[in-house]
Design a protein around this motif. Structure first.
Motif, PDB file in Angstrom:
ATOM      1  N   LEU A 533       2.833  -1.659 -10.694  1.00 20.38           N
ATOM      2  CA  LEU A 533       3.286  -2.840 -11.425  1.00 20.38           C
ATOM      3  C   LEU A 533       4.163  -3.745 -10.547  1.00 20.38           C
ATOM      4  O   LEU A 533       4.081  -4.968 -10.636  1.00 20.38           O
ATOM      5  N   VAL A 534       5.012  -3.143  -9.714  1.00 23.33           N
ATOM      6  CA  VAL A 534       5.967  -3.923  -8.929  1.00 23.33           C
ATOM      7  C   VAL A 534       5.307  -4.550  -7.708  1.00 23.33           C
ATOM      8  O   VAL A 534       5.485  -5.740  -7.427  1.00 23.33           O
ATOM      9  N   THR A 535       4.543  -3.743  -6.964  1.00 28.20           N
ATOM     10  CA  THR A 535       3.957  -4.264  -5.711  1.00 28.20           C
ATOM     11  C   THR A 535       2.740  -5.136  -5.960  1.00 28.20           C
ATOM     12  O   THR A 535       2.397  -5.970  -5.128  1.00 28.20           O
ATOM     13  N   LYS A 536       2.049  -4.915  -7.094  1.00 23.22           N
ATOM     14  CA  LYS A 536       0.825  -5.637  -7.432  1.00 23.22           C
ATOM     15  C   LYS A 536      -0.253  -5.479  -6.361  1.00 23.22           C
ATOM     16  O   LYS A 536      -1.031  -6.387  -6.093  1.00 23.22           O
ATOM     17  N   LEU A 537      -0.268  -4.302  -5.744  1.00 23.11           N
ATOM     18  CA  LEU A 537      -1.317  -3.983  -4.784  1.00 23.11           C
ATOM     19  C   LEU A 537      -2.578  -3.544  -5.513  1.00 23.11           C
ATOM     20  O   LEU A 537      -2.526  -3.091  -6.656  1.00 23.11           O
ATOM     21  N   GLN A 538      -3.710  -3.641  -4.819  1.00 26.20           N
ATOM     22  CA  GLN A 538      -4.936  -3.118  -5.387  1.00 26.20           C
ATOM     23  C   GLN A 538      -4.813  -1.603  -5.551  1.00 26.20           C
ATOM     24  O   GLN A 538      -4.170  -0.925  -4.757  1.00 26.20           O
ATOM     25  N   PHE A 539      -5.457  -1.095  -6.576  1.00 29.34           N
ATOM     26  CA  PHE A 539      -5.294   0.301  -6.941  1.00 29.34           C
ATOM     27  C   PHE A 539      -5.654   1.243  -5.792  1.00 29.34           C
ATOM     28  O   PHE A 539      -4.921   2.182  -5.483  1.00 29.34           O
ATOM     29  N   HIS A 540      -6.783   0.992  -5.129  1.00 27.98           N
ATOM     30  CA  HIS A 540      -7.242   1.927  -4.096  1.00 27.98           C
ATOM     31  C   HIS A 540      -6.341   1.889  -2.867  1.00 27.98           C
ATOM     32  O   HIS A 540      -6.173   2.902  -2.176  1.00 27.98           O
ATOM     33  N   VAL A 541      -5.716   0.737  -2.603  1.00 30.00           N
ATOM     34  CA  VAL A 541      -4.789   0.658  -1.467  1.00 30.00           C
ATOM     35  C   VAL A 541      -3.547   1.496  -1.737  1.00 30.00           C
ATOM     36  O   VAL A 541      -3.090   2.272  -0.887  1.00 30.00           O
ATOM     37  N   LEU A 542      -2.989   1.351  -2.938  1.00 31.51           N
ATOM     38  CA  LEU A 542      -1.815   2.130  -3.298  1.00 31.51           C
ATOM     39  C   LEU A 542      -2.152   3.614  -3.369  1.00 31.51           C
ATOM     40  O   LEU A 542      -1.335   4.471  -2.984  1.00 31.51           O
ATOM     41  N   LEU A 543      -3.358   3.941  -3.827  1.00 34.76           N
ATOM     42  CA  LEU A 543      -3.764   5.337  -3.902  1.00 34.76           C
ATOM     43  C   LEU A 543      -3.849   5.959  -2.513  1.00 34.76           C
ATOM     44  O   LEU A 543      -3.398   7.089  -2.291  1.00 34.76           O
ATOM     45  N   MET A 544      -4.415   5.224  -1.550  1.00 36.49           N
ATOM     46  CA  MET A 544      -4.498   5.753  -0.188  1.00 36.49           C
ATOM     47  C   MET A 544      -3.105   5.927   0.413  1.00 36.49           C
ATOM     48  O   MET A 544      -2.842   6.897   1.143  1.00 36.49           O
ATOM     49  N   SER A 545      -2.213   4.980   0.141  1.00 36.74           N
ATOM     50  CA  SER A 545      -0.835   5.105   0.615  1.00 36.74           C
ATOM     51  C   SER A 545      -0.172   6.346   0.011  1.00 36.74           C
ATOM     52  O   SER A 545       0.561   7.073   0.696  1.00 36.74           O
ATOM     53  N   THR A 546      -0.455   6.604  -1.268  1.00 39.11           N
ATOM     54  CA  THR A 546       0.094   7.777  -1.933  1.00 39.11           C
ATOM     55  C   THR A 546      -0.428   9.058  -1.295  1.00 39.11           C
ATOM     56  O   THR A 546       0.336   9.984  -0.989  1.00 39.11           O
ATOM     57  N   LEU A 547      -1.738   9.123  -1.078  1.00 36.73           N
ATOM     58  CA  LEU A 547      -2.329  10.317  -0.488  1.00 36.73           C
ATOM     59  C   LEU A 547      -1.815  10.562   0.931  1.00 36.73           C
ATOM     60  O   LEU A 547      -1.630  11.712   1.343  1.00 36.73           O
ATOM     61  N   ALA A 548      -1.559   9.472   1.663  1.00 33.44           N
ATOM     62  CA  ALA A 548      -1.020   9.617   3.020  1.00 33.44           C
ATOM     63  C   ALA A 548       0.374  10.222   2.985  1.00 33.44           C
ATOM     64  O   ALA A 548       0.705  11.119   3.774  1.00 33.44           O
ATOM     65  N   ALA A 549       1.230   9.722   2.066  1.00 34.84           N
ATOM     66  CA  ALA A 549       2.596  10.262   1.947  1.00 34.84           C
ATOM     67  C   ALA A 549       2.571  11.718   1.507  1.00 34.84           C
ATOM     68  O   ALA A 549       3.317  12.557   2.030  1.00 34.84           O
ATOM     69  N   VAL A 550       1.698  12.045   0.546  1.00 34.41           N
ATOM     70  CA  VAL A 550       1.583  13.432   0.090  1.00 34.41           C
ATOM     71  C   VAL A 550       1.086  14.325   1.214  1.00 34.41           C
ATOM     72  O   VAL A 550       1.585  15.435   1.436  1.00 34.41           O
ATOM     73  N   GLY A 551       0.111  13.823   1.976  1.00 31.25           N
ATOM     74  CA  GLY A 551      -0.460  14.605   3.065  1.00 31.25           C
ATOM     75  C   GLY A 551       0.556  14.975   4.132  1.00 31.25           C
ATOM     76  O   GLY A 551       0.597  16.121   4.601  1.00 31.25           O
ATOM     77  N   VAL A 552       1.398  14.031   4.518  1.00 28.62           N
ATOM     78  CA  VAL A 552       2.361  14.327   5.574  1.00 28.62           C
ATOM     79  C   VAL A 552       3.411  15.323   5.090  1.00 28.62           C
ATOM     80  O   VAL A 552       3.883  16.175   5.864  1.00 28.62           O
ATOM     81  N   ILE A 553       3.776  15.281   3.803  1.00 26.42           N
ATOM     82  CA  ILE A 553       4.739  16.247   3.267  1.00 26.42           C
ATOM     83  C   ILE A 553       4.153  17.656   3.310  1.00 26.42           C
ATOM     84  O   ILE A 553       4.806  18.622   3.739  1.00 26.42           O
ATOM     85  N   PHE A 554       2.900  17.787   2.871  1.00 25.17           N
ATOM     86  CA  PHE A 554       2.277  19.110   2.905  1.00 25.17           C
ATOM     87  C   PHE A 554       2.091  19.585   4.338  1.00 25.17           C
ATOM     88  O   PHE A 554       2.267  20.773   4.640  1.00 25.17           O
ATOM     89  N   PHE A 555       1.755  18.679   5.237  1.00 23.55           N
ATOM     90  CA  PHE A 555       1.599  19.045   6.651  1.00 23.55           C
ATOM     91  C   PHE A 555       2.914  19.580   7.213  1.00 23.55           C
ATOM     92  O   PHE A 555       2.937  20.627   7.868  1.00 23.55           O
ATOM     93  N   LEU A 556       4.013  18.872   6.943  1.00 20.77           N
ATOM     94  CA  LEU A 556       5.308  19.304   7.474  1.00 20.77           C
ATOM     95  C   LEU A 556       5.775  20.600   6.834  1.00 20.77           C
ATOM     96  O   LEU A 556       6.485  21.395   7.471  1.00 20.77           O
ATOM     97  N   SER A 557       5.405  20.821   5.565  1.00 16.43           N
ATOM     98  CA  SER A 557       5.854  22.044   4.892  1.00 16.43           C
ATOM     99  C   SER A 557       5.268  23.293   5.535  1.00 16.43           C
ATOM    100  O   SER A 557       5.871  24.370   5.492  1.00 16.43           O
ATOM    101  N   PHE A 558       4.091  23.155   6.152  1.00 13.24           N
ATOM    102  CA  PHE A 558       3.466  24.308   6.801  1.00 13.24           C
ATOM    103  C   PHE A 558       4.021  24.556   8.200  1.00 13.24           C
ATOM    104  O   PHE A 558       3.688  25.560   8.827  1.00 13.24           O
ATOM    105  N   TYR A 559       4.843  23.633   8.702  1.00 14.49           N
ATOM    106  CA  TYR A 559       5.395  23.793  10.050  1.00 14.49           C
ATOM    107  C   TYR A 559       6.916  23.854  10.018  1.00 14.49           C
ATOM    108  O   TYR A 559       7.577  23.473  10.980  1.00 14.49           O
TER     109      TYR A 559
END
Length: 596
Positions: A533-559
């Motif tokens: 609602l705030v950024t008014k980005l396209q849904f798929h762009v925000l979704l990819m940004s979300t998945l990227a942030a989630v991915g790096v957290i899980f990656f770091l948790s394993f190391y």
């Protein structure tokens, strides 16, 4: 594009002369008395009446805003909006205690919302009536405070220092003597200014005489924080606007030493024993604990309701901070504290500009208001003043009516009126901006390493270097902001905060060993919706940004076995490349714009 339109006619909201608007706003001017009365005689109504007023104000503001009415020319509401959105994001980021977190957020922002909405419901002709009502309420409370002192009202032993013998400490309709002291420090300068402003001899004499019990009540609270806050506020305003007030302040300070109990309270502050006790279980220790709480998550803190306030103390999350700024630091981190301070600094600047443009007796009232509001901000360094509903409401309500009263000077003597009295049309228009492939890739890459930088640059700096590390973090953030093209800065800040908050949710989710799964997933969903609602980005762009942030957290948790410093160098290099690249792009853009 989706458009929704609805037309309604609400005549009672079309004009500020409506009796409905007066019935909504005027009770707020007597908030301390009404709230106290309802608390004792109708607890059910006491718990909801302020929300009912807020709802009415919201409807009024929505209708009049759609009419074209813009009541104020101010900057503070912009920072208030940022602070409200950050608080909402933090609420969703620590959603495993949803009721507690929402309650903590409500305490922080409820009366900020009231201050934003009030200008839509009142006009400049209402101000003197509202001020007179607020001053009259303060005089009545002052009289009650004197009565409590005369009858020696019993108070908790915790309100007295060890070895101290006071007759009593008055509190009137408030919860504590410190809250009453803050209220009197707020209202006394306003009453003084209004006495000099008012041309009605009866009101002038009544309020002038009423200042005596108010001043006595301020003394009888024996609140050193209130005395100091008001004195420092008077000094600041006097130095800037009217230095002759310094003589009056010096006389009052000298005469205060003639009263033994007052002298004792003041001289205790100079005792080494006081500061030793304060450092071992007192205010100084609690302020240090706020800094320690912030170190765990320097940017965003522990979340609303989880540090420093009455909710956190009641649920054994932390001690009471006795410093509202320390509470904000512990709950909302450096980002929250910076936005909170920016909101109040811009508020004072808006009020300051009105003081400079007013003249005559009206200027005296503005000086009184500025002094009182400044004293509350100073008092928050020693007490969680804004946690008290009465004080928070009185501060923001008084601030709002002064901003409205000074708007005619800001707008060149012309009061802003609705552009059209036509029937109201409520419309909601949602648009999603298209993002180029280059920006899409950049946002995804930024989501990857902004979380990496938070965990392996920001947090280690604060943990290792304490206060110096905080300055380094602020410096890095400032340099990054400068590196972003101004036209794109707002969008990048929004997506950065979203990525960081999302990283906070996932990190704490993993830290709790996958417990509270439903609350965490719900928090992630709500955070995603808020960002959309705030950024008014396209849904798929925000979704990819979300998945990227989630991915790096899980990656770091394993190391994690590699240690906290394993990714410091890669994160630092990536952040440096990003900042340098941003500065280069900004330079080239400015150069092409200049040549064109």
């Amino acid at each position: 594009m989706m458009v929704m339109k609805m037309s309604i006619k609400l005549p009672m909201l079309q004009t500020e002369n409506s009796s409905f608007l007066r019935w909504v706003v005027y009770p707020l001017a007597a908030f301390p008395l009404i709230n106290f009365g309802l608390q004792h005689w109708s607890p059910a109504l006491h718990s909801i009446w302020n929300y009912g007023v807020l709802l009415c104000l919201f409807v009024v503001a929505a209708v009049r805003y759609r009419q074209g009415f813009r009541p104020l020319t101010v900057t503070w509401t912009r920072f208030a909006g940022y602070y409200l959105l950050l608080g909402a994001g933090l609420t969703f980021a620590v959603f495993w205690h949803p009721l507690l977190t929402i309650a903590g957020y409500r305490i922080d922002v409820l009366y900020i919302l009231v201050a934003i909405l009030i200008p839509f419901a009142i006009g400049s002709k209402d101000i003197t009536k509202l001020l007179y009502l607020m001053c009259s309420v303060a005089v009545l409370i002052g009289l009650h405070g004197v009565y409590q002192y005369v009858v020696k009202t019993p108070v908790p032993s915790a309100w007295m220092d060890v070895g101290e013998h006071l007759r009593t400490r008055v509190f009137s309709v408030f919860l504590s003597c410190n809250e009453l002291g803050a209220y009197m420090a707020l209202m006394l300068p306003v009453i003084g200014g209004f006495v000099l402003y008012d041309t009605n001899r009866t009101r002038k004499w009544l309020l002038g005489l009423g200042m005596i019990p108010c001043a006595l009540t301020l003394v009888f609270t024996f609140s050193r924080a209130a005395w100091f806050s008001l004195g420092l506020a008077v000094v600041i305003v006097a130095i800037v606007f009217e230095r002759r007030l310094l003589i009056v302040l010096a006389v009052l300070f000298a005469s205060s030493f003639l009263v033994s109990s007052v002298r004792h309270r003041i001289t205790d502050l100079l005792s080494p024993i006081y500061w030793i006790k304060s450092a071992h279980g007192g205010r100084v220790q609690r302020w240090h604990q706020a800094f320690q709480a912030m170190r765990g998550d320097p940017l965003f803190g522990a979340g609303p309701g989880h540090y420093g306030g009455s909710l956190a103390a009641y649920n054994d999350f932390s001690l009471y901070s006795d410093n509202y700024y320390a509470k904000i630091l512990g709950e909302a981190g450096l980002v929250g504290l910076i936005l909170f301070l920016a909101m109040h600094i811009s508020l004072l600047r808006d009020l300051w500009s009105r003081v400079q443009r007013t003249a005559g007796r009206k200027r005296l009232v503005f000086l009184g208001g500025l002094t009182g509001l400044l004293s509350v901000l100073i008092h928050n360094m020693f007490e969680n003043v804004f946690e008290y509903p009465e004080m928070s409401l009185c501060y923001f309500f008084l601030m709002a009516i002064f901003l409205v009263w000074g708007q005619t000077e800001i707008s060149g003597g012309v009061e802003v009126l609705p552009s059209s009295p036509s029937p109201v049309t409520l419309s909601v228009l949602w648009t999603r901006e298209k993002v180029t492939a280059k920006t899409w890739i950049a946002m995804t890459a930024w989501s990857l390493f902004v979380t990496l930088a938070n965990l392996h640059i920001v947090t280690p700096l604060v943990l290792r270097y304490d206060l110096f590390g905080v300055f380094l973090v602020i410096l890095i953030g400032a340099v990054w902001l400068v590196s972003v093209i101004p036209s794109d800065r707002k969008r990048w800040v929004q997506i950065t905060l979203f990525d960081l908050l999302l990283g906070q949710v996932i990190s704490r989710f993993l830290l709790n060993h996958w417990r509270v799964t439903f609350q965490s997933l719900l928090g992630i969903l709500l955070l995603f919706v808020l960002a959309w609602l705030v950024t008014k980005l396209q849904f798929h762009v925000l979704l990819m940004s979300t998945l990227a942030a989630v991915g790096v957290i899980f990656f770091l948790s394993f190391y994690q076995h590699l240690g906290p410093n394993a990714f410091v160098i890669p994160a630092s290099v990536l952040l440096s490349i990003w900042i340098i690249g941003g500065l280069v792009v900004r330079y080239l853009a400015q150069r092409s714009w200049t040549s064109a």
